[in-house]
Design a protein around this motif. Sequence first.
Motif, PDB file in Angstrom:
ATOM      1  N   UNK A 273      -5.949   5.224   0.745  1.00 47.30           N
ATOM      2  CA  UNK A 273      -7.196   5.972   0.821  1.00 47.30           C
ATOM      3  C   UNK A 273      -7.900   5.981  -0.525  1.00 47.30           C
ATOM      4  N   UNK A 274      -9.220   6.114  -0.492  1.00 43.81           N
ATOM      5  CA  UNK A 274      -9.958   6.361  -1.713  1.00 43.81           C
ATOM      6  C   UNK A 274      -9.611   7.747  -2.237  1.00 43.81           C
ATOM      7  N   UNK A 275      -9.878   7.967  -3.501  1.00 39.18           N
ATOM      8  CA  UNK A 275      -9.642   9.284  -4.080  1.00 39.18           C
ATOM      9  C   UNK A 275     -10.450  10.337  -3.328  1.00 39.18           C
ATOM     10  N   UNK A 276      -9.918  11.549  -3.272  1.00 37.93           N
ATOM     11  CA  UNK A 276     -10.586  12.625  -2.540  1.00 37.93           C
ATOM     12  C   UNK A 276     -11.998  12.868  -3.057  1.00 37.93           C
ATOM     13  N   UNK A 277     -12.179  12.765  -4.384  1.00 40.66           N
ATOM     14  CA  UNK A 277     -13.506  12.976  -4.962  1.00 40.66           C
ATOM     15  C   UNK A 277     -14.491  11.917  -4.490  1.00 40.66           C
ATOM     16  N   UNK A 278     -14.019  10.675  -4.419  1.00 32.96           N
ATOM     17  CA  UNK A 278     -14.888   9.585  -3.970  1.00 32.96           C
ATOM     18  C   UNK A 278     -15.245   9.752  -2.499  1.00 32.96           C
ATOM     19  N   UNK A 279     -14.259  10.130  -1.692  1.00 29.65           N
ATOM     20  CA  UNK A 279     -14.511  10.336  -0.259  1.00 29.65           C
ATOM     21  C   UNK A 279     -15.524  11.448  -0.036  1.00 29.65           C
ATOM     22  N   UNK A 280     -15.395  12.534  -0.789  1.00 34.44           N
ATOM     23  CA  UNK A 280     -16.345  13.644  -0.659  1.00 34.44           C
ATOM     24  C   UNK A 280     -17.747  13.216  -1.102  1.00 34.44           C
ATOM     25  N   UNK A 281     -17.817  12.410  -2.143  1.00 31.80           N
ATOM     26  CA  UNK A 281     -19.116  11.935  -2.596  1.00 31.80           C
ATOM     27  C   UNK A 281     -19.781  11.091  -1.508  1.00 31.80           C
ATOM     28  N   UNK A 282     -18.997  10.249  -0.832  1.00 32.26           N
ATOM     29  CA  UNK A 282     -19.537   9.459   0.260  1.00 32.26           C
ATOM     30  C   UNK A 282     -20.030  10.336   1.394  1.00 32.26           C
TER      31      UNK A 282
ATOM     32  N   UNK B   4       0.816  -1.203   0.000  1.00 34.70           N
ATOM     33  CA  UNK B   4       0.000   0.000   0.000  1.00 34.70           C
ATOM     34  C   UNK B   4       0.851   1.256   0.000  1.00 34.70           C
ATOM     35  N   UNK B   5       0.358   2.272  -0.658  1.00 31.25           N
ATOM     36  CA  UNK B   5       1.013   3.575  -0.644  1.00 31.25           C
ATOM     37  C   UNK B   5      -0.049   4.622  -0.392  1.00 31.25           C
ATOM     38  N   UNK B   6       0.377   5.857  -0.167  1.00 34.09           N
ATOM     39  CA  UNK B   6      -0.585   6.926   0.085  1.00 34.09           C
ATOM     40  C   UNK B   6      -1.204   7.376  -1.231  1.00 34.09           C
ATOM     41  N   UNK B   7      -2.451   7.849  -1.117  1.00 33.89           N
ATOM     42  CA  UNK B   7      -3.134   8.384  -2.283  1.00 33.89           C
ATOM     43  C   UNK B   7      -4.010   7.362  -2.936  1.00 33.89           C
ATOM     44  N   UNK B   8      -5.077   7.815  -3.586  1.00 39.26           N
ATOM     45  CA  UNK B   8      -6.003   6.927  -4.264  1.00 39.26           C
ATOM     46  C   UNK B   8      -5.890   7.096  -5.756  1.00 39.26           C
ATOM     47  N   UNK B   9      -6.970   6.690  -6.458  1.00 42.17           N
ATOM     48  CA  UNK B   9      -6.950   6.741  -7.918  1.00 42.17           C
ATOM     49  C   UNK B   9      -6.848   8.169  -8.418  1.00 42.17           C
ATOM     50  N   UNK B  10      -7.311   9.114  -7.629  1.00 41.43           N
ATOM     51  CA  UNK B  10      -7.270  10.501  -8.056  1.00 41.43           C
ATOM     52  C   UNK B  10      -6.049  11.244  -7.563  1.00 41.43           C
ATOM     53  N   UNK B  11      -5.059  10.545  -7.050  1.00 45.72           N
ATOM     54  CA  UNK B  11      -3.912  11.220  -6.449  1.00 45.72           C
ATOM     55  C   UNK B  11      -2.742  11.374  -7.401  1.00 45.72           C
ATOM     56  N   UNK B  12      -2.924  10.964  -8.658  1.00 46.97           N
ATOM     57  CA  UNK B  12      -1.841  11.089  -9.611  1.00 46.97           C
ATOM     58  C   UNK B  12      -1.009   9.836  -9.737  1.00 46.97           C
ATOM     59  N   UNK B  13      -1.352   8.781  -9.027  1.00 47.20           N
ATOM     60  CA  UNK B  13      -0.610   7.530  -9.125  1.00 47.20           C
ATOM     61  C   UNK B  13      -0.829   6.924 -10.499  1.00 47.20           C
ATOM     62  N   UNK B  14       0.257   6.551 -11.179  1.00 44.10           N
ATOM     63  CA  UNK B  14       0.143   6.006 -12.524  1.00 44.10           C
ATOM     64  C   UNK B  14       0.482   4.533 -12.584  1.00 44.10           C
ATOM     65  N   UNK B  15       1.130   4.001 -11.565  1.00 41.62           N
ATOM     66  CA  UNK B  15       1.512   2.598 -11.595  1.00 41.62           C
ATOM     67  C   UNK B  15       0.330   1.739 -11.187  1.00 41.62           C
ATOM     68  N   UNK B  16      -0.170   0.843 -12.091  1.00 42.47           N
ATOM     69  CA  UNK B  16      -1.294  -0.012 -11.739  1.00 42.47           C
ATOM     70  C   UNK B  16      -0.963  -0.985 -10.624  1.00 42.47           C
ATOM     71  N   UNK B  17       0.339  -1.239 -10.367  1.00 45.36           N
ATOM     72  CA  UNK B  17       0.728  -2.198  -9.345  1.00 45.36           C
ATOM     73  C   UNK B  17       0.792  -1.574  -7.951  1.00 45.36           C
ATOM     74  N   UNK B  18       0.494  -0.296  -7.834  1.00 41.88           N
ATOM     75  CA  UNK B  18       0.594   0.376  -6.549  1.00 41.88           C
ATOM     76  C   UNK B  18      -0.804   0.686  -6.025  1.00 41.88           C
ATOM     77  N   UNK B  19      -1.094   0.215  -4.835  1.00 41.08           N
ATOM     78  CA  UNK B  19      -2.406   0.437  -4.240  1.00 41.08           C
ATOM     79  C   UNK B  19      -2.382   1.641  -3.316  1.00 41.08           C
ATOM     80  N   UNK B  20      -3.377   2.514  -3.422  1.00 43.08           N
ATOM     81  CA  UNK B  20      -3.500   3.637  -2.512  1.00 43.08           C
ATOM     82  C   UNK B  20      -4.270   3.225  -1.270  1.00 43.08           C
TER      83      UNK B  20
END
Length: 383
Positions: free
Chosen positions: A25-34, A7-23
């Motif tokens: 936290x959920x993306x900030x947009x997803x968290x706000x939607x929740x 695991x690493x910090x950041x979600x799908x919306x955090x600028x992470x480009x490596x598919x092998x790296x898991x964030x």
Amino acid sequence: MSTAAVPTEGGAGSGTTEPDVMGIELAAEATEFGSQAVRALGAAGGDELVRAAELDPYCRHELVSPVLHRIGAWDLAPRHDPLELEAAAALCRACGYWATPYPVAERLARPVDPVGAVPTGSALSGSGADGLIVVSGPEPAAALAGLDLRFVAVTPNGGRGLVRVRDSARREVLASGRTGAFALRVEFESLGGADGRSNGSPHSVPVGQTGGVGTADGATRDASPDADLALVLTLQCWTLLGMLDRAVELAKDHVLVREQFGKPLAEFQAVQFQLTDAEVERKGVEMLARYAIWSIQSGRSDAVADALALRLAALEAADIVFRVAHQLHGALGFCDESPLSWLSRHSLPLRRLPVGSSGTEEWLTRRIGTRGLTGLFSEPGER
């Protein structure tokens, strides 16, 4: 060493480009939607929604669906977009927090286009389905009482079919809200061959054309039963996670205000140990739930196994969390005056249907055999 489970910090919306790296936290947009969903459901009635639905299960759709429609819930495409998959997970968690009396996870997992899922000429051909559920056993059941919606079903062995609630007297439907948390037996009509498997072969197609699951690199997972299973099981676990969030919160609030021997229960070490056990279980499910979402986003072949492992952990955690919450509440936790009573009762369909802990463990064992789950020290090719 593979980074698949690192695991690493950041979600799908955090600028992470490596598919092998898991964030983590959920993306900030997803968290706000929740968060918006929690507020919207709270403003619409919160705990009163499930109480009203128990009195009349036929009003469930009118109580909940318009609220979610206003915040754009039904516009989400979790099968096509990784970020919207995270938003769907956050929404399910929010609905679980209020024990929302509606199959939100199952509706979000619906096949967008029935190609490969519902054959031409069937009752749903050309019109799609309202939701997707998992069924198992000779007498399947689902928490669909009072809903006039069309559901596709998938079985653990890869079969597909259509389901409908069996014809029931009105009094049976009304009673189901209180006695069964809206669960009734359903009729399953298989769309596959004699072995119950789908006649359609798995296939991959471009984004936006079928009900596949979007991946981190913009591709779309196939619309196979495995994709269906991974998505609906994972979203259901996010709903159960929201219930665990609320149960722990209610337990904490109770011990802070309830006094015994002249001091709050929260000051007793034994109570602190119990709450710690519950919180550790809840947090573990949260991390596994995030991992299962990442597994789907990454297009892993182990996505179903990861979803089953998540479900098994969530069921075991639910037993501990609700036991602790009820013990700390005492008799009050079983009274309608306490939200814990409603929350606990309406968590049961998620925990028991289509199967409970032992059945989930059997499914997972059959899926992975002696190979085991992919972990931190798995070989890079074991994906």
